[in-house]
Design a protein around this motif. Structure first.
Motif, short mmCIF file in Angstrom:
data_model
loop_
_atom_site.label_atom_id
_atom_site.label_comp_id
_atom_site.label_asym_id
_atom_site.label_seq_id
_atom_site.Cartn_x
_atom_site.Cartn_y
_atom_site.Cartn_z
N TYR A 287 6.72 81.87 -6.25
CA TYR A 287 6.80 83.33 -6.15
C TYR A 287 7.39 83.91 -7.44
O TYR A 287 6.94 84.95 -7.93
CB TYR A 287 7.68 83.78 -4.97
N GLY B 28 8.23 71.53 4.12
CA GLY B 28 9.53 71.34 3.48
C GLY B 28 10.66 71.70 4.42
O GLY B 28 11.49 70.86 4.79
N VAL B 29 10.70 72.95 4.86
CA VAL B 29 11.78 73.40 5.75
C VAL B 29 11.57 72.83 7.16
O VAL B 29 12.51 72.34 7.80
CB VAL B 29 11.86 74.94 5.79
N GLY C 285 -1.05 70.41 11.13
CA GLY C 285 -2.44 70.85 10.94
C GLY C 285 -3.45 69.72 10.93
O GLY C 285 -4.63 69.95 10.63
N LYS D 2 -0.56 64.53 10.54
CA LYS D 2 0.69 65.30 10.44
C LYS D 2 1.41 65.34 11.79
O LYS D 2 2.64 65.31 11.85
CB LYS D 2 0.40 66.71 9.91
N TYR E 85 -2.13 72.29 15.65
CA TYR E 85 -2.40 73.72 15.84
C TYR E 85 -3.84 74.10 15.52
O TYR E 85 -4.27 75.21 15.80
CB TYR E 85 -1.40 74.58 15.05
N MET F 197 18.75 81.57 2.35
CA MET F 197 19.85 80.63 2.03
C MET F 197 20.57 81.02 0.75
O MET F 197 21.76 80.76 0.60
CB MET F 197 19.34 79.19 1.98
N THR G 89 0.99 76.32 0.26
CA THR G 89 1.83 77.24 1.04
C THR G 89 1.24 78.65 1.08
O THR G 89 1.13 79.24 2.16
CB THR G 89 3.25 77.32 0.42
N1 LIG Z 1 14.82 82.16 3.62
C1 LIG Z 1 15.12 81.01 3.04
O1 LIG Z 1 16.29 80.70 2.82
C2 LIG Z 1 14.02 80.06 2.67
C3 LIG Z 1 14.32 78.77 2.24
C4 LIG Z 1 13.27 77.89 1.97
C5 LIG Z 1 11.96 78.33 2.11
N2 LIG Z 1 11.72 79.60 2.50
C6 LIG Z 1 10.33 80.09 2.70
O2 LIG Z 1 9.84 79.49 3.89
C7 LIG Z 1 8.43 79.29 3.79
C8 LIG Z 1 8.12 77.83 4.11
O3 LIG Z 1 8.67 77.01 3.08
P1 LIG Z 1 8.35 75.46 3.04
O4 LIG Z 1 9.02 74.92 1.82
O5 LIG Z 1 8.66 74.82 4.34
O6 LIG Z 1 6.75 75.48 2.83
P2 LIG Z 1 5.69 74.34 3.12
O7 LIG Z 1 6.30 73.02 2.81
O8 LIG Z 1 4.45 74.74 2.42
O9 LIG Z 1 5.45 74.39 4.70
C9 LIG Z 1 4.63 75.34 5.31
C10 LIG Z 1 4.27 74.83 6.68
O10 LIG Z 1 3.54 75.82 7.37
C11 LIG Z 1 2.60 75.16 8.20
N3 LIG Z 1 1.51 76.06 8.55
C12 LIG Z 1 0.67 76.72 7.72
N4 LIG Z 1 -0.19 77.48 8.44
C13 LIG Z 1 0.13 77.29 9.75
C14 LIG Z 1 -0.38 77.82 10.97
N5 LIG Z 1 -1.39 78.69 11.01
N6 LIG Z 1 0.20 77.41 12.13
C15 LIG Z 1 1.22 76.54 12.12
N7 LIG Z 1 1.76 76.01 10.98
C16 LIG Z 1 1.21 76.38 9.82
C17 LIG Z 1 2.13 73.98 7.37
O11 LIG Z 1 1.66 73.01 8.26
P3 LIG Z 1 0.42 72.03 7.91
O12 LIG Z 1 0.70 71.46 6.54
O13 LIG Z 1 0.47 71.02 8.99
O14 LIG Z 1 -0.81 72.89 7.92
C18 LIG Z 1 3.41 73.57 6.65
O15 LIG Z 1 4.08 72.57 7.36
C19 LIG Z 1 8.05 79.71 2.37
O16 LIG Z 1 7.53 81.02 2.40
C20 LIG Z 1 9.36 79.66 1.62
O17 LIG Z 1 9.40 80.52 0.51
C21 LIG Z 1 12.72 80.47 2.79
#
Ligand SMILES: NC(=O)c1ccc[n+]([C@@H]2O[C@H](COP(=O)([O-])OP(=O)(O)OC[C@H]3O[C@@H](n4cnc5c(N)ncnc54)[C@H](OP(=O)(O)O)[C@@H]3O)[C@@H](O)[C@H]2O)c1
Length: 330
Positions: free
Chosen positions: A45, A156-157, A177, A181, A196, A267, A315
């Motif tokens: 981002y 990741g999270v 997905g 997985k 899903y 965070m 993502t």
């Molecule tokens: N607020 C905070 O402190 C904080 C901290 C860290 C991250 N974030 C944000 O949180 C988000 C996720 O981060 P991440 O690092 O975990 O990303 P990531 O590793 O890309 O994980 C995204 C997950 O979403 C799942 N997904 C995608 N489409 C889906 C759907 N339609 N239904 C169900 N699951 C679906 C994917 O599953 P599949 O691979 O199985 O499709 C994947 O496991 C990002 O936007 C990031 O910027 C926020």
């Protein structure tokens, strides 16, 4: 030193890999010889300009780091040269990025790496595990015996939410997905993992938790309250931690009549002191084998642009190409 940096925001090909002057630690900082770093969606981002950030160019990318202390500033007391350390939350607020052969980190952000743990493993957990810990413990106050649902149990999270929620004694439902997985989610300890793309997720949730979900942790950038709220239990909570531009419909009826609550958090708003207990637990659980990172692949730091492209496709482009963290080594 070699570093991955940008001179402007834009697509992944604005990332350059080349020589920059090595940083010098100020009084409270350590100079770290970087062993491994990882990519987070937030890096994408910021690099792309999707999230406007105050950047000084050349801007070295990267939030997380694991490596070895090479030099200490004059007032550093907790670390000495040769110590193995890790940190998250770098690369903004006047803190230098980590995607380089050397990085400087204030000692307040540093944590010792437990014996026997690799740089790759700890860095792959760093930001995402601290996020999951803060959200579950400080924000949502997850209780033993509660039911939790999280989308994306190999993300990741999501993978950290699954594992830490199990350590905290919850019953955990998650999604994947693909069938691979889904199997990976079960290996991480999920009690129920649903594909899903091929299964009826809501029916599976109702079957598993007939009294509703106590905690819905949303990892998606488009939270769907129309789906989530009816599936919540009385006094159910939703954690929101993504989706800056999302403007979803919010059905009020199933929300207030069940005393539900929605908790947003990021965070990076937690101070180093507030994050330290989470980091300590992550260290301890990793050393005890209670939590493990999911690493999709390890690449050389020279391939940062490739890694950013992969993270962006997976993502933001929702291609789901990754099944864990991208780790890079200088
Ligand atoms: N607020 C905070 O402190 C904080 C901290 C860290 C991250 N974030 C944000 O949180 C988000 C996720 O981060 P991440 O690092 O975990 O990303 P990531 O590793 O890309 O994980 C995204 C997950 O979403 C799942 N997904 C995608 N489409 C889906 C759907 N339609 N239904 C169900 N699951 C679906 C994917 O599953 P599949 O691979 O199985 O499709 C994947 O496991 C990002 O936007 C990031 O910027 C926020």
């Amino acid at each position: 030193m070699k570093a991955s940096y940008i001179n402007q925001t834009g697509p992944a090909n604005v990332i350059q890999y080349g020589e920059l002057p090595a940083p010098k630690p100020n009084a409270s900082e350590c100079l770290i010889k970087v062993g491994a770093v990882d990519v987070n969606p937030l890096d994408v981002y910021i690099r792309s300009g999707m999230v406007p950030a105050k950047l000084t160019f050349p801007h070295i990318l990267g939030r997380d780091v694991a490596g070895t202390v090479a030099e200490c500033g004059s007032i550093v007391t907790k670390f000495k040269p040769g110590d193995r350390v890790w940190a998250s939350n770098q690369g903004f607020d006047a803190r230098s990025g980590t995607f380089a052969e050397f990085a400087v980190v204030d000692e307040v952000w540093l944590h010792a790496i437990p014996k026997g743990i690799s740089d790759e493993d700890i860095v792959a957990l760093s930001l995402v595990a601290i996020t999951a810990h803060l959200g579950l413990v400080n924000v949502a106050k997850l209780q033993p015996g509660e039911t939790l649902f999280v989308n994306g149990g190999t993300g990741g999270v999501g993978s950290c939410v699954v594992q830490i929620a199990k350590i905290l004694g919850a019953r955990v439902m998650t999604t994947g997905g693909s069938d691979d997985k889904v199997r990976a989610c079960l290996k991480l300890g999920a009690d129920l993992a649903i594909n899903y793309k091929t299964q009826d997720v809501d029916a599976a949730i109702k079957n598993f938790a007939p009294n509703g979900i106590n905690l819905w942790w949303e990892t998606l950038r488009e939270p769907n309250f129309e789906r989530a709220l009816p599936l919540l239990s009385s006094r159910g909570r939703i954690v929101i931690m993504a989706g800056r531009d999302a403007r979803p419909v919010f059905p009020v009826g199933p929300f207030y009549t069940k005393n539900c609550s929605v908790h947003g958090f990021a965070m990076f708003n937690f101070s180093a002191e507030e994050q330290r207990p989470a980091a300590n637990d992550v260290n301890q659980w990793l050393a005890q084998g209670l939590i493990r990172p999911r690493i999709d692949r390890v690449l050389p730091l020279a391939q940062t642009a490739v890694a950013h492209q992969l993270q962006e496709e997976s993502t933001i482009g929702k291609k789901g190409t990754l099944a864990g963290k991208l780790v890079l080594k200088p």
